[in-house]
Design an enzyme around this catalytic site. Structure first.
Site, short mmCIF file in Angstrom:
data_model
loop_
_atom_site.label_atom_id
_atom_site.label_comp_id
_atom_site.label_asym_id
_atom_site.label_seq_id
_atom_site.Cartn_x
_atom_site.Cartn_y
_atom_site.Cartn_z
N GLY A 38 0.83 -1.19 0.00
CA GLY A 38 0.00 0.00 0.00
C GLY A 38 0.87 1.24 0.00
O GLY A 38 2.06 1.18 0.32
N CYS B 143 5.03 -6.35 2.07
CA CYS B 143 5.42 -4.94 2.18
C CYS B 143 4.57 -4.23 3.24
O CYS B 143 4.73 -4.50 4.42
CB CYS B 143 5.32 -4.26 0.82
N TYR B 144 3.65 -3.35 2.85
CA TYR B 144 2.78 -2.71 3.83
C TYR B 144 2.02 -3.76 4.63
O TYR B 144 1.81 -3.61 5.84
CB TYR B 144 1.79 -1.77 3.12
N GLU C 109 5.60 -10.89 -5.86
CA GLU C 109 4.72 -10.99 -7.03
C GLU C 109 5.33 -10.45 -8.31
O GLU C 109 4.89 -10.80 -9.41
CB GLU C 109 3.39 -10.28 -6.75
N LYS D 229 -4.06 -9.40 -19.84
CA LYS D 229 -4.23 -9.67 -21.28
C LYS D 229 -3.88 -11.11 -21.64
O LYS D 229 -4.61 -11.75 -22.40
CB LYS D 229 -3.36 -8.70 -22.08
#
Length: 513
Positions: free
Chosen positions: A55, A82-83, A171, A369
């Site tokens: 975030g 992370c956050y 990720e 996509k």
């Protein structure tokens, strides 16, 4: 059989859907929901695991995103990123503070091989860091499982409670073993069987839309591109003749593209669809006259699209549902997931405040996509259609810098046609994620036939990408670029200079605007 699910709780980071994508690649179904999703709704999903995302804010900011602490009492494995890692530390009694040295980019870390999260990984790896705050003290019962030179607590966990946290971003592609870490969380920590496939997504969407629309009618905004074509197949299989596909020719298409789209979708022998083509070029040109700001152009085009669709819906009669081929990068860039607005996509952030339909259906909004293309193959679409070059809904309106005029449209159509023709002739068309010609608003002096010219510069763009969230420029052979340049200058009136864009995404977007 209902698939196992891992839920990603979104705290506002830019790469949140990438997490879900990595989990799906591990064969486990994954959904993204807001961090403040009501606890009872979250429990109703019966998740096998939860992931807290990154975030933009500090955990101590006045507007910090804080989830319900009762989530930790659900008894399911949790991974904070992370956050999300800082949030876990903060909520469970640890200490988070401003780091002595902020970390951004590729960073070497040392791993504790005893962690299930790092199972089968070596003791050293490269990860992607992006943080100013850091965990200074882990909560009681937690152990430190990774460190970097500037971040002594790069990962920590309570294996007994199955709560894991990493300061870096597994990720993204820059984290060398990130996919394995997320696979370990899904398969090893959460114990998921990994039985979900893209075919399941298509089947679930078809069943859900059939239940929603029933005997009602739906109008689908068809551009002829990959996303709207796949959406059309899903809706066709769900409600059959209850679907009408409307192709709006706004006069901003590539050369001959309107006729090509009609040839594909109006052919009952290929696709048994209700197909309508609307020539709305004059009304779009009138609305865009004098407009130079790219965001304003997107908004105008988005609203005018909707008005045309509303008019066609009234002609059909009793159309309650409007269908779009929105995909996840559109949502992220339009700022609808708590992230900053990069640009408004005509089918997301470009929509007007009022839309005269009962409901908007976006069956592909959680996919990238490349995932959309997989769904298309699963549904039996022709591979040439599935792998068709992407084309933005606002069309050449955002590939023409400055005001859109008939002359500029003619220039960029002809230049783009030459570029695409030569790329295909060189055998590069299936190797490049996206390529196109755009028209700058710059004029410069040139010499042609011993005479002075003062004409436009065309920009060529070609990028490598799979998910369209990041991209890098393609090293097109020099001889191909020379041939394209020569042909454009010689064959397209009004152009005396051709440039090649080497900028990646980020910092640029894929489109030139």
């Amino acid at each position: 059989m209902k698939n196992e699910v891992i839920v990603v709780l979104d705290f506002g980071g830019q790469y949140n859907q990438l997490i879900a994508r990595r989990i799906r690649e591990a064969g486990v179904y994954c959904e993204v929901h807001p961090y403040d999703m009501p606890l009872e709704k979250l429990k109703a999903l019966a998740p096998k695991g939860l992931i807290f995302t990154g975030g933009p804010n500090s955990i101590y900011a006045a507007d910090a995103a804080i989830c319900d602490k009762a989530i930790f009492e659900m008894g399911v494995p949790i991974l904070g990123i992370c956050y999300g890692a800082q949030l876990i530390a903060h909520m469970l009694g640890g200490v988070v503070a401003k780091a002595k040295t902020s970390e951004y980019g590729r960073t070497a870390i040392s791993l504790n091989a005893n962690s299930k999260l790092f199972e089968s990984l070596n003791g050293e790896t490269i990860c992607w860091m992006s943080h100013t705050d850091a965990v200074k003290e882990v909560p009681a019962g937690f152990n430190i499982t990774a460190e970097s030179v500037d971040c002594p607590i790069a990962a920590f966990e309570n294996a007994a409670s199955k709560v894991y946290a990493v300061q870096f971003h597994p990720e993204v592609a820059h984290t060398e073993n990130g996919e394995m870490m997320l696979n370990n969380f899904a398969r090893v920590v959460c114990g998921c069987a990994g039985d979900w496939q893209m075919a399941d997504f298509a089947k679930e969407q078809i069943e859900a839309i059939r239940a929603k629309v029933g005997a009602g009618k739906a109008l689908l905004a068809l551009s002829g591109g990959v996303d709207s074509s796949v959406a059309a197949m899903i809706l066709s299989k769900a409600i059959g003749k209850g679907l009408t596909c409307v192709f709006v020719d706004h006069g901003l298409l590539r050369k001959n593209e309107g006729d090509e789209v009609e040839a594909i979708f109006a052919d009952k022998n290929k696709l048994d669809l209700n197909f309508i083509r609307v020539d709305a070029s004059k009304r779009f040109y009138a609305k865009l006259a004098g407009v130079t700001d790219p965001e304003a152009k997107r908004k105008i085009i988005g609203e005018e699209f909707i008005r045309v669709f509303e008019e066609e819906a009234k002609k059909i009669g009793a159309v309650d549902f409007f269908v779009q081929g929105t995909i996840y990068p559109d949502i992220i860039e339009s700022g609808l997931n708590k992230s900053a607005v990069i640009k408004s996509h005509h089918n997301v952030g470009g929509l007007p405040d009022y839309v005269d339909f009962k409901e908007i259906i976006e069956p592909l909004r959680l996919l990238f996509k490349d995932e959309v293309r997989k769904v298309g193959i699963e549904l039996g679409l022709d591979s040439k259609l599935v792998n068709r070059q992407p084309f933005p809904g606002p069309g050449l309106g955002i590939r023409i810098i400055g005001e859109v005029t008939a002359e500029k449209i003619r220039i960029v159509q002809d230049a783009d046609a030459i570029y695409r023709e030569e790329i295909a002739f060189a055998g590069l068309d299936e190797q490049i994620g996206q390529y196109f010609a755009a028209l700058t608003n710059m004029k410069s002096v040139g010499v042609m036939g011993d005479s002075r010219t003062y004409d436009y510069a065309v920009v060529l763009r070609a990028v490598e990408t799979s998910d369209f969230m990041t991209a890098k420029s393609v090293k097109i052979p020099w001889e191909v670029l020379e041939k394209v340049t020569t042909r454009i200058v010689n064959e397209v009136g009004g152009v005396n200079r051709v440039l090649y864009d080497l900028t990646g995404k980020p910092p640029a977007t894929i489109e030139l605007e």
